[in-house]
Design an enzyme around this catalytic site. Structure first.
Site, PDB file in Angstrom:
ATOM      1  N   HIS A 280      45.133  97.963  63.156  1.00  0.00           N
ATOM      2  CA  HIS A 280      44.136  99.574  63.251  1.00  0.00           C
ATOM      3  C   HIS A 280      43.872  99.462  61.228  1.00  0.00           C
ATOM      4  O   HIS A 280      44.886 100.147  60.626  1.00  0.00           O
ATOM      5  CB  HIS A 280      43.883 100.510  63.663  1.00  0.00           C
ATOM      6  CG  HIS A 280      45.016 101.539  63.660  1.00  0.00           C
ATOM      7  ND1 HIS A 280      44.845 102.119  63.147  1.00  0.00           N
ATOM      8  CD2 HIS A 280      46.191 101.470  64.180  1.00  0.00           C
ATOM      9  CE1 HIS A 280      46.216 103.246  62.527  1.00  0.00           C
ATOM     10  NE2 HIS A 280      47.058 102.768  63.540  1.00  0.00           N
TER      11      HIS A 280
ATOM     12  N   ASP B 104      41.555 101.805  60.932  1.00  0.00           N
ATOM     13  CA  ASP B 104      40.772 103.751  60.927  1.00  0.00           C
ATOM     14  C   ASP B 104      42.132 104.314  60.665  1.00  0.00           C
ATOM     15  O   ASP B 104      43.665 103.796  60.967  1.00  0.00           O
ATOM     16  CB  ASP B 104      40.437 103.588  62.338  1.00  0.00           C
ATOM     17  CG  ASP B 104      41.033 103.796  63.500  1.00  0.00           C
ATOM     18  OD1 ASP B 104      42.154 102.606  63.552  1.00  0.00           O
ATOM     19  OD2 ASP B 104      40.922 104.623  64.027  1.00  0.00           O
TER      20      ASP B 104
ATOM     21  N   ASP C 240      50.109 104.145  58.087  1.00  0.00           N
ATOM     22  CA  ASP C 240      49.174 103.624  59.754  1.00  0.00           C
ATOM     23  C   ASP C 240      48.294 103.515  59.574  1.00  0.00           C
ATOM     24  O   ASP C 240      47.083 104.466  58.996  1.00  0.00           O
ATOM     25  CB  ASP C 240      49.888 105.530  60.313  1.00  0.00           C
ATOM     26  CG  ASP C 240      48.913 105.128  61.806  1.00  0.00           C
ATOM     27  OD1 ASP C 240      48.808 104.281  62.395  1.00  0.00           O
ATOM     28  OD2 ASP C 240      48.685 106.064  62.590  1.00  0.00           O
TER      29      ASP C 240
ATOM     30  N   GLU D 270      41.540 102.994  66.811  1.00  0.00           N
ATOM     31  CA  GLU D 270      42.695 103.171  67.694  1.00  0.00           C
ATOM     32  C   GLU D 270      42.939 103.873  67.561  1.00  0.00           C
ATOM     33  O   GLU D 270      43.540 104.721  68.343  1.00  0.00           O
ATOM     34  CB  GLU D 270      43.793 102.298  66.529  1.00  0.00           C
ATOM     35  CG  GLU D 270      45.311 102.255  67.949  1.00  0.00           C
ATOM     36  CD  GLU D 270      46.204 102.558  66.861  1.00  0.00           C
ATOM     37  OE1 GLU D 270      47.230 103.315  68.036  1.00  0.00           O
ATOM     38  OE2 GLU D 270      45.606 103.916  66.080  1.00  0.00           O
ATOM     39  N   GLU D 271      42.944 105.615  66.290  1.00  0.00           N
ATOM     40  CA  GLU D 271      42.895 106.216  66.086  1.00  0.00           C
ATOM     41  C   GLU D 271      42.793 107.536  67.406  1.00  0.00           C
ATOM     42  O   GLU D 271      43.898 107.942  67.933  1.00  0.00           O
ATOM     43  CB  GLU D 271      43.216 107.290  65.272  1.00  0.00           C
ATOM     44  CG  GLU D 271      43.559 106.116  63.997  1.00  0.00           C
ATOM     45  CD  GLU D 271      45.431 107.062  64.176  1.00  0.00           C
ATOM     46  OE1 GLU D 271      45.976 107.349  65.029  1.00  0.00           O
ATOM     47  OE2 GLU D 271      45.894 106.268  63.236  1.00  0.00           O
TER      48      GLU D 271
ATOM     49  N   HIS E 182      50.342 110.599  59.379  1.00  0.00           N
ATOM     50  CA  HIS E 182      49.363 111.187  59.915  1.00  0.00           C
ATOM     51  C   HIS E 182      49.613 112.890  58.808  1.00  0.00           C
ATOM     52  O   HIS E 182      48.825 114.091  59.345  1.00  0.00           O
ATOM     53  CB  HIS E 182      49.235 111.879  61.126  1.00  0.00           C
ATOM     54  CG  HIS E 182      49.183 110.652  62.331  1.00  0.00           C
ATOM     55  ND1 HIS E 182      48.236 111.129  63.397  1.00  0.00           N
ATOM     56  CD2 HIS E 182      48.960 109.820  62.142  1.00  0.00           C
ATOM     57  CE1 HIS E 182      47.750 110.180  63.884  1.00  0.00           C
ATOM     58  NE2 HIS E 182      48.089 109.275  63.136  1.00  0.00           N
TER      59      HIS E 182
END
Ligand SMILES: [Zn+2]
Length: 413
Positions: free
Chosen positions: A92, A94, A129, A163-164, A386
């Site tokens: 992903h 995003d 991530d 995805e998030e 994150h």
């Protein structure tokens, strides 16, 4: 086969400089960027506008937590001669918002090198991530392409959005008919193998009270006070749901967390609050269906309401909204797992660890809805994701690309 590390790290810097926060215009921009870069490298690119409105009406839609009118899907194929299996590498693009910018040592979207625990790292929002994973899978394909090793099966790079907050991008990919015989998601796993994910269901509880002036509070009913027994019941439910967990999940102190993340009540200091909403996430066990997990929470809330005279008359409402991540798992004897174990051992000289992840990811869509045996294996630690100064060790990115290149040749060569 050699990886062009410099090109890979330059690609990663480019990706990190695009602030592709879920739901932002840059989430579209980064997809278009990859499509044009991959096309320029001679891969067969499929680039499509995702029909967000249309997918929202699909009964199996996995959920969405930001407003999004536009999204783009991208795949790039390095074609084999058609006689071997197709391997998808999925990542992903995003990222979550940077949070408190003062907690960062610099601009979250200006990637830079830092040393942490004696390791050289790339630091930026999304570096870990999972733009490092995207850069690694891209570098692996580039290395195989440059090597001229003939492939029997196709290698498919899939870059996905959303995805998030649910999995819009991978869902769109599957609805477009894209499939594969196996898939690796290069999410940050510290290069361990994660063949299973617990799920996570976002819910809202609505608690009603009776408003009155706070000076006569005994004549009203505080929605905040009525939430207390509900919270106690949820804590007991969490304990029960974690009493006996699957062996793949036993490394986690809490395999299936049930957590309240947002709480809102009242509209005036001197009023008894007549409304409280609590939003949270319910962990879904491996092998447990979404409907059964929802029913478990709903019946725990209903039981708590039945023990309180006011709540018995005014039961707490439970609604399910936003990200609805089922749990998912790939069988331990799947080729993708044994092939990854072998490729990892050959490149690093050590056997990878294998365990389940306590979070939901696109794995459940690919393995569940898509029927594609899928695992996660990628650079970086999930604990760096994150947070501020999100970091990923450069060494792990290099290793990831080498392992993936070997896997491609082993599986598709
Ligand atoms: Zn991720």
């Amino acid at each position: 086969m050699s990886i062009d590390d410099d090109a890979m790290l330059a690609d990663l810097d480019e990706l990190c400089a695009i602030p592709s926060i879920s739901g932002s215009a840059a989430e579209v921009e980064i997809q278009r960027h990859l499509a044009s870069r991959w096309r320029a490298e001679g891969l067969v690119v499929d680039e499509w506008d995702i029909d967000v409105e249309g997918l929202l009406g699909d009964p199996q839609f996995p959920g969405m937590e930001v407003t999004r009118r536009e999204a783009v899907g991208v795949t790039a194929t390095l074609a084999g001669d058609g006689t071997g299996p197709t391997l998808m590498l999925n990542g992903h693009t995003d990222v979550v918002p940077p949070g408190d910018r003062d907690a960062w040592s610099g601009d979250p979207f200006e990637p830079r090198r830092m040393t942490a625990n004696g390791e050289e790292c790339v630091v930026a929002r999304g570096a870990c991530d999972m733009k490092a994973g995207v850069a690694a899978m891209w570098a692996a394909v580039r290395a195989v392409q440059a090597s001229g090793i003939p492939l029997r099966g196709n290698v498919l790079l899939a870059a996905v959005s959303g995805e998030e907050d649910g999995g819009l991008g991978t869902f769109s990919l599957l609805r477009r008919g894209v499939t594969a015989d196996m898939c690796v998601i290069t999410e940050p796993t510290d290069l361990d193998i994660i063949p299973a994910n617990g799920g996570a269901l976002t819910f809202r509880l609505t608690v009603r009270g009776l408003a009155t002036h706070a000076s006569r509070r005994t004549e009203g009913i505080s929605a905040i006070e009525k939430f207390v027994p509900i919270l106690t019941a949820l804590e007991a439910l969490e304990r029960r749901r974690n009493a006996d967990v699957d062996p793949l999940m036993q490394r986690w102190p809490l395999a299936y967390p049930l957590s309240i993340g947002m709480l809102q009540a009242g509209d005036w200091p001197s009023s008894v609050p007549d409304l409280l909403t609590a939003d949270g996430r319910l962990g879904v066990a491996l092998g447990e269906g979404v409907a059964s997990a929802r029913a478990d929470l709903e019946s725990a809330v209903a039981a708590a309401c039945s023990r309180d005279p006011w709540l018995a008359e005014h039961p707490v409402e439970v609604t399910w909204w936003g990200g609805q991540f089922a749990s998912g798992r790939t069988p331990p004897d799947a080729v993708v797992i044994t092939a990854m174990q072998a490729a990892h051992a050959a490149e690093t000289g050590t056997d990878p660890q294998m365990y389940g992840g306590p979070y939901g990811s696109d794995l459940r869509l690919l393995a569940g809805l898509g029927g594609i045996p899928t695992l996660q294996h990628g650079p970086g630690s999930a604990s760096a994701a994150h947070g501020p100064d999100e970091w990923v060790p450069v060494d792990q990115i290099r290793t990831s690309a080498r392992v993936l290149a070997r896997l491609i040749v082993d599986v598709c060569g």
